[in-house]
Design a protein around this motif. Sequence first.
Motif, mmCIF file in Angstrom:
data_model
loop_
_atom_site.group_PDB
_atom_site.id
_atom_site.type_symbol
_atom_site.label_atom_id
_atom_site.label_comp_id
_atom_site.label_asym_id
_atom_site.label_seq_id
_atom_site.Cartn_x
_atom_site.Cartn_y
_atom_site.Cartn_z
ATOM 1 N N ALA A 43 21.481 7.664 38.469
ATOM 2 C CA ALA A 43 22.001 7.974 37.132
ATOM 3 C C ALA A 43 21.111 7.366 36.051
ATOM 4 C CB ALA A 43 23.441 7.469 36.991
ATOM 5 N N ILE A 44 20.603 6.170 36.292
ATOM 6 C CA ILE A 44 19.708 5.528 35.322
ATOM 7 C C ILE A 44 18.477 6.401 35.102
ATOM 8 C CG2 ILE A 44 18.186 3.547 34.928
ATOM 9 C CD1 ILE A 44 20.322 1.879 36.523
ATOM 10 N N THR A 45 17.955 6.975 36.173
ATOM 11 C CA THR A 45 16.745 7.792 36.027
ATOM 12 C C THR A 45 17.003 9.087 35.275
ATOM 13 O OG1 THR A 45 16.987 8.892 38.174
ATOM 14 C CG2 THR A 45 15.737 6.824 38.140
ATOM 15 N N THR A 46 18.270 9.544 35.205
ATOM 16 C CA THR A 46 18.575 10.746 34.423
ATOM 17 C C THR A 46 18.552 10.456 32.928
ATOM 18 O OG1 THR A 46 20.990 10.465 34.270
ATOM 19 C CG2 THR A 46 20.117 11.611 36.233
ATOM 20 N N LYS A 47 18.724 9.186 32.573
ATOM 21 C CA LYS A 47 18.758 8.732 31.175
ATOM 22 C C LYS A 47 19.971 9.278 30.427
ATOM 23 C CE LYS A 47 13.765 8.539 31.225
ATOM 24 N NZ LYS A 47 12.526 8.970 30.609
ATOM 25 N N ASP A 48 20.955 9.768 31.138
ATOM 26 C CA ASP A 48 22.166 10.329 30.537
ATOM 27 C C ASP A 48 23.227 9.232 30.459
ATOM 28 O OD1 ASP A 48 24.754 11.441 30.220
ATOM 29 O OD2 ASP A 48 24.103 13.339 31.079
ATOM 30 N N PRO A 49 23.595 8.802 29.238
ATOM 31 C CA PRO A 49 24.562 7.714 29.091
ATOM 32 C C PRO A 49 25.895 7.995 29.795
ATOM 33 C CG PRO A 49 23.607 8.258 26.951
ATOM 34 C CD PRO A 49 23.127 9.291 27.933
ATOM 35 N N GLY A 50 26.350 9.236 29.781
ATOM 36 C CA GLY A 50 27.604 9.579 30.446
ATOM 37 C C GLY A 50 27.526 9.382 31.952
ATOM 38 N N ASP B 81 8.235 -0.948 34.593
ATOM 39 C CA ASP B 81 8.307 -1.773 33.400
ATOM 40 C C ASP B 81 9.051 -1.038 32.305
ATOM 41 O OD1 ASP B 81 5.250 -3.600 33.910
ATOM 42 O OD2 ASP B 81 7.279 -4.055 34.500
ATOM 43 N N ALA B 82 8.474 -0.836 31.151
ATOM 44 C CA ALA B 82 9.224 -0.300 30.016
ATOM 45 C C ALA B 82 9.122 1.214 29.895
ATOM 46 C CB ALA B 82 8.757 -0.968 28.732
ATOM 47 N N ASN B 83 9.079 1.918 30.998
ATOM 48 C CA ASN B 83 8.911 3.364 30.945
ATOM 49 C C ASN B 83 10.215 4.143 30.879
ATOM 50 O OD1 ASN B 83 6.150 3.178 30.964
ATOM 51 N ND2 ASN B 83 5.990 3.312 33.166
ATOM 52 N N ILE B 84 11.346 3.480 30.829
ATOM 53 C CA ILE B 84 12.614 4.194 30.734
ATOM 54 C C ILE B 84 13.139 4.055 29.312
ATOM 55 C CG2 ILE B 84 15.034 4.224 31.459
ATOM 56 C CD1 ILE B 84 14.185 3.567 34.237
ATOM 57 N N THR B 85 13.443 5.176 28.717
ATOM 58 C CA THR B 85 14.012 5.209 27.374
ATOM 59 C C THR B 85 15.421 5.760 27.492
ATOM 60 O OG1 THR B 85 11.832 5.595 26.427
ATOM 61 C CG2 THR B 85 13.731 6.134 25.054
ATOM 62 N N LEU B 86 16.377 5.019 26.946
ATOM 63 C CA LEU B 86 17.780 5.415 27.038
ATOM 64 C C LEU B 86 18.419 5.457 25.664
ATOM 65 C CD1 LEU B 86 18.973 3.066 29.945
ATOM 66 C CD2 LEU B 86 18.495 5.501 30.116
#
Length: 145
Positions: free
Chosen positions: A121-128, A73-78
């Motif tokens: 990559a999404i799980t790294t939370k790194d925009p690049g 759910d909402a546990n990813i912060t980017l």
Amino acid sequence: MKTTTPVTPTVTTLSDDQMQALAQSFHDIAVEIGQVRLNAITAGSKLTDPAIVQLQGYVYSLMNIAAGFAMQDANITLANADQAVNQISVATKAADHALDKLQKVDKAVNIASSAIILAMAITTKDPGQIESAARSVVNAAGLDV
């Protein structure tokens, strides 16, 4: 001499709806990859063909990724979440669209592996990393960005 302060990107936690949309996107790609696999088998490929086996592994991986996003759910912060979600959405839609009419197993393998890299990559939370991986999915799908 005047110095400028670097702008810090906005950090946002993804909403339940955004996480569900991510989960649905990866689920849809898994279903399309599975259909390419089944079509290839119907056309004469053997179940033991390495590309067919590889596609099956990708289907399982993508389904697990989809389930993971659905459960988080909402546990990813980017940082720059809206921009990241837009890039991911464009990439996954391009992959899904390309897979709709795809008959080539090798291209399906490329799209699936790119989609799995995007999920990581999404799980790294790194925009690049997200931007780079999203671009790779779009390229694998045969679109220019």
